[in-house]
Design a protein around this motif. Structure first.
Motif, PDB file in Angstrom:
ATOM      1  N   VAL A 140       0.844  -1.196   0.000  1.00  0.00           N
ATOM      2  CA  VAL A 140       0.000   0.000   0.000  1.00  0.00           C
ATOM      3  C   VAL A 140       0.874   1.240   0.000  1.00  0.00           C
ATOM      4  N   GLU A 141       0.549   2.216  -0.842  1.00  0.00           N
ATOM      5  CA  GLU A 141       1.270   3.472  -0.915  1.00  0.00           C
ATOM      6  C   GLU A 141       0.288   4.627  -0.758  1.00  0.00           C
ATOM      7  N   ASP A 168      -5.728  -5.009  -4.099  1.00  0.00           N
ATOM      8  CA  ASP A 168      -5.143  -3.709  -3.774  1.00  0.00           C
ATOM      9  C   ASP A 168      -6.188  -2.769  -3.168  1.00  0.00           C
ATOM     10  N   ARG A 169      -7.421  -2.843  -3.682  1.00  0.00           N
ATOM     11  CA  ARG A 169      -8.481  -1.986  -3.145  1.00  0.00           C
ATOM     12  C   ARG A 169      -8.767  -2.323  -1.689  1.00  0.00           C
ATOM     13  N   ARG A 198       0.671   4.814 -11.066  1.00  0.00           N
ATOM     14  CA  ARG A 198      -0.626   5.246 -10.545  1.00  0.00           C
ATOM     15  C   ARG A 198      -0.730   6.760 -10.422  1.00  0.00           C
ATOM     16  N   ARG A 207       1.354  -0.799 -12.553  1.00  0.00           N
ATOM     17  CA  ARG A 207       0.801  -0.206 -11.328  1.00  0.00           C
ATOM     18  C   ARG A 207       1.666   0.924 -10.807  1.00  0.00           C
ATOM     19  N   LEU A 234      -7.917   0.503  -8.777  1.00  0.00           N
ATOM     20  CA  LEU A 234      -7.198  -0.537  -8.049  1.00  0.00           C
ATOM     21  C   LEU A 234      -7.845  -1.892  -8.269  1.00  0.00           C
ATOM     22  N   ASP A 283      -1.657   5.792  -3.728  1.00  0.00           N
ATOM     23  CA  ASP A 283      -2.770   4.994  -4.235  1.00  0.00           C
ATOM     24  C   ASP A 283      -4.107   5.707  -4.082  1.00  0.00           C
ATOM     25  N   LYS A 306      -3.345   1.320 -16.038  1.00  0.00           N
ATOM     26  CA  LYS A 306      -3.187   0.771 -14.697  1.00  0.00           C
ATOM     27  C   LYS A 306      -2.846  -0.710 -14.754  1.00  0.00           C
ATOM     28  N   ALA A 316      -5.594   6.571  -7.510  1.00  0.00           N
ATOM     29  CA  ALA A 316      -6.110   5.413  -8.235  1.00  0.00           C
ATOM     30  C   ALA A 316      -7.367   4.867  -7.575  1.00  0.00           C
ATOM     31  N   TYR A 317      -7.400   4.917  -6.242  1.00  0.00           N
ATOM     32  CA  TYR A 317      -8.588   4.428  -5.524  1.00  0.00           C
ATOM     33  C   TYR A 317      -9.801   5.308  -5.838  1.00  0.00           C
ATOM     34  N   PHE A 377      -5.956  -1.072   0.476  1.00  0.00           N
ATOM     35  CA  PHE A 377      -5.946   0.379   0.637  1.00  0.00           C
ATOM     36  C   PHE A 377      -7.070   0.835   1.555  1.00  0.00           C
TER      37      PHE A 377
END
Length: 236
Positions: free
Chosen positions: A5-6, A22-23, A82, A79, A18, A9, A75, A12-13, A26
């Motif tokens: 997780v960054e 990944d969603r 993002r 990734r 995502l 993100d 995407k 992108a979320y 996050f």
């Protein structure tokens, strides 16, 4: 989980780019990251803007559906881009807004102020929130002045800070102090040697952050240095 997780993100979320694992990761990250929650509040709804507005022929802007499709394919390809993908989406949205459209965003049922038709807004998110709200003036020391605009959120309390009369170098934090005495750091920053809101550097500092403590349970807010010195107190 396919990637760590960054903080980047959040863009992108907000656009729904995502992948499922990944969603979920996050969303778990959001529970403990007030800056990401605050940024998401500013950015959420951009995907609905892009997907709900047709072509603006006068400005030769492509329809938003290909833009969304382009972002999704980008995407999937990489990734690590993002942040760049989100900037593309933001640029498309800004172009549509510049065409005279009125845009509103919404997060968790809380409507954000609309951008008026033809209005050019050059303020940052924290400064805009402060300008649109009703500031609560704080009590400072050593010439420090400032105030807060606060609002209740489903996840706690969102606040925008205006700070002036402070010279660096310093490291500071905005802290919420609950009626129970519980202290929560809402955001932190460094003050450069030139400072903010002082001769030679007249612009004040605007910051925003979040606290998990509900607004009704907060007694006051403090701006404190890394050495523990209290620069500003704002009672609510």
């Amino acid at each position: 989980m396919t990637s760590r997780v960054e903080h980047t993100d959040v863009g992108a979320y907000a656009l729904g780019l995502l992948e499922e694992d990944d969603r979920q990761a996050f969303e778990a990250h959001l529970l403990g990251c007030a800056p990401c929650r605050s940024e998401l509040s500013d950015l959420s709804g951009m995907a609905s803007v892009l997907s709900g507005i047709g072509p603006v022929e006068e400005y030769d802007v492509p329809s938003p559906e290909p833009v969304i499709d382009l972002l999704q394919r980008k995407k999937a390809a990489d990734r690590r881009t993002r942040r760049g993908t989100f900037v593309i989406g933001m640029a498309a949205a800004v172009t549509l807004v510049a065409g005279g459209l009125t845009v509103g965003t919404q997060l968790n049922g809380e409507a954000a102020p609309q951008i008026a038709q033809g209005h050019a807004n050059h303020l940052g998110p924290a400064e805009q929130f402060y300008a649109d709200g009703v500031p609560i003036e704080g009590k400072g020391v050593d010439g420090v002045t400032g105030g807060l605009v606060v609002e209740s959120k489903a996840w706690g309390t969102h606040a925008a800070l205006k700070l002036a009369g402070v010279k660096g170098p310093l490291e500071c934090e905005l802290v919420s102090v609950g009626k129970s005495g519980e202290r929560r750091v809402m955001t932190g920053w460094s003050v450069p040697p030139a400072g903010y809101g002082v001769p030679g550097s007249p612009d004040p500092l605007y910051m925003h952050g979040g606290s998990a403590t509900p607004l009704k349970d907060i007694d006051h807010f403090e701006v404190v240095t890394s050495t523990g010195k209290k620069l500003l107190t704002v009672n609510v």
